[in-house]
Design a protein around this motif. Structure first.
Motif: not given
Ligand code: S3P
Length: 442
Positions: A60, A62-63, A65, A78, A83-84, A86-87
């Motif tokens: 989640e 890493m974007g 859904a 994805a 994958l994006g 993570p913050t």
């Protein structure tokens, strides 16, 4: 110290039909592969436990859904490269499977990542994945001694390796294979013994060509995962506590429906049968590429056996439960070749030995196992307070000892049971265990 304590009043037996929750190993993999797949993956029987939810939250972050439709987990894939970043660090809680498998996935990403965990996970050996991943070209570093947190640099060109793993471990094998999906060429892992093969089976279900020959498994990098429907069977590792409880408690007659009996996992069944347990597998069938059965177990007098070689590898997670069975068996049970138990959520050889001793069991710790001299009398265990060392399987194994105890057993640090078996107390009580979970202060 965690706040939940188990209080088990002595005696009783286990009867009826109880459904244990979904398989932990498969639930982790279903989330991971669903997240990396093209399309929408649906998962029935997903284990809604601390460990598996840590994996879900990592994706989640890493974007990826996901949603719950009724009791079905729905994952919007994805794709392998979708994958994006993570913050912040990905916190994998108590889960060795999540950390080791994810480390393989993260080495293939275009962004940097940090994998962290709780105190127990931060003490577990990670060089076993750092070493092969580094050989593949990954830039991955742990803290001193190869412990979490793991820092992984993105944008590294990975290349395939032929990896001869020094330990039979599904986590190492799966980590290398997952990194292999991002590598140029054919990644190959050979193991010195048997490890669970859920990754191979499930990747095939997601459309990945995985070659298997004996203890060698390989795959070609760059393959696309295609979304799948996964039905996760009940977890044999969770069922194991009930199998042992019913086997040691006279008068028990318990059925556990829909349990996974994967041949790389079923050592607990075979060990108990070899010890004289009355176990029947009913309605054997296949589900999501995995063999499944309803398991019926009745109370009987057990006898000691040697648990070594392949049998140990096939029952590694169930050893704590088997030690409880051994303490009620006529004669001696000698467990050897089980050194891996020392690097699980806690040192399961030492912690089980201390707990058994506290309950008056005659046992001897060895470097790679335990020698247990069982007692046939109705009350094989005394009364004591047991330290579970925040290890879910230690807590649940000792809970079953209450069925053959002389007095109450109290078990400390039981919050961690929820990492693999949410609802354990209620289900065990429903089956007949005289168990209550109380806050430490009460
Ligand atoms: C697991 C593999 C095993 C097992 C663990 C789950 C998995 O560990 O003990 O509970 O899901 O791959 P190792 O790979 O360290 O043997």
């Amino acid at each position: 110290m965690s706040a939940q304590r188990f209080h088990i009043a002595p005696g009783g037996c286990l009867t009826g039909r109880v459904s244990v929750p979904g398989d932990k190993s498969m639930s982790h993999r279903a989330i991971m592969f669903g997240a990396l797949a093209e399309g929408t993956t649906t998962i029935d029987g997903f284990l809604e436990s601390g460990d598996c939810l840590a994996t879900l939250r990592a994706f989640e972050a890493m974007g990826v859904a996901h949603r719950l439709e009724g009791r079905t987990r729905v994952i919007t894939g994805a794709g392998l490269r979708g994958l994006g970043a993570p913050t912040g660090p990905l916190d994998l809680g108590n889960s060795g499977t999540a950390m080791r498998l994810l480390s393989g996935v993260m080495t293939g990403q275009a962004f940097d990542s940090v994998l962290t965990g709780d105190g127990s996970l931060s003490r577990r050996p990670m060089n076993r994945v750092i070493e092969p991943l580094t050989r593949m070209g990954a830039a991955i570093a742990g803290d001193a001694g190869g412990r979490a947190p793991l820092r992984i640099a993105g944008n590294q060109a990975l290349h395939a390796i032929e990896y001869a793993s020094p330990v039979a471990s599904a986590q190492i094998k799966s980590c290398v294979l997952l990194a292999g999906l991002y590598a140029q060429g054919t990644t190959c892992v050979t193991e010195p013994g048997i490890s669970r093969d859920h990754t191979e089976r499930m990747l095939a279900g997601f459309g990945v060509a995985v070659e298997r020959a004996g203890r060698r498994v390989s795959l070609v990098g760059g393959q696309t995962l295609r979304a799948a429907h996964v039905t996760v069977p009940a977890d044999l590792s969770s069922a194991a506590f009930f199998l042992v409880g019913a086997a040691i408690a006279p008068g028990s007659d318990l059925t556990l429906p829909g349990v996974g009996i994967n041949p790389t996992r079923r050592g607990v069944i075979d060990a108990l049968i070899a010890m004289g347990a009355d176990i029947t597998l009913l309605d054997e069938r296949e589900s999501a590429g995995e063999p499944v059965a309803d398991i019926r177990v009745r109370g009987s007098q057990l006898h000691g056996i040697a648990i070594d070689g392949d049998l140990v590898e096939l029952a590694i997670d169930e050893c704590p439960a088997l030690f409880i069975a051994a303490a009620c068996a006529k004669g001696t049970t000698e467990i050897s070749g089980a050194a891996e138990l020392r690097v699980k959520e806690c040192d399961r050889i030492a912690v089980m030995a201390r707990g058994l001793e506290a309950l008056g069991v005659d046992c001897e710790e060895t470097a790679d196992g335990l020698i247990i001299r069982g007692r046939e009398d109705a009350e094989a265990f005394g009364a004591a307070t047991i330290a579970s060392h925040e290890d879910h399987r230690i807590a649940m194994a000792f809970a079953m000892a209450g069925l053959r105890a002389r007095g109450p057993i109290v078990i400390d640090d039981c919050d961690y049971v929820a990492t693999s078996f949410p609802g354990f107390t209620a289900l065990a009580a429903e089956a007949g265990l005289r168990i209550q979970s109380r806050e430490l202060s009460s």
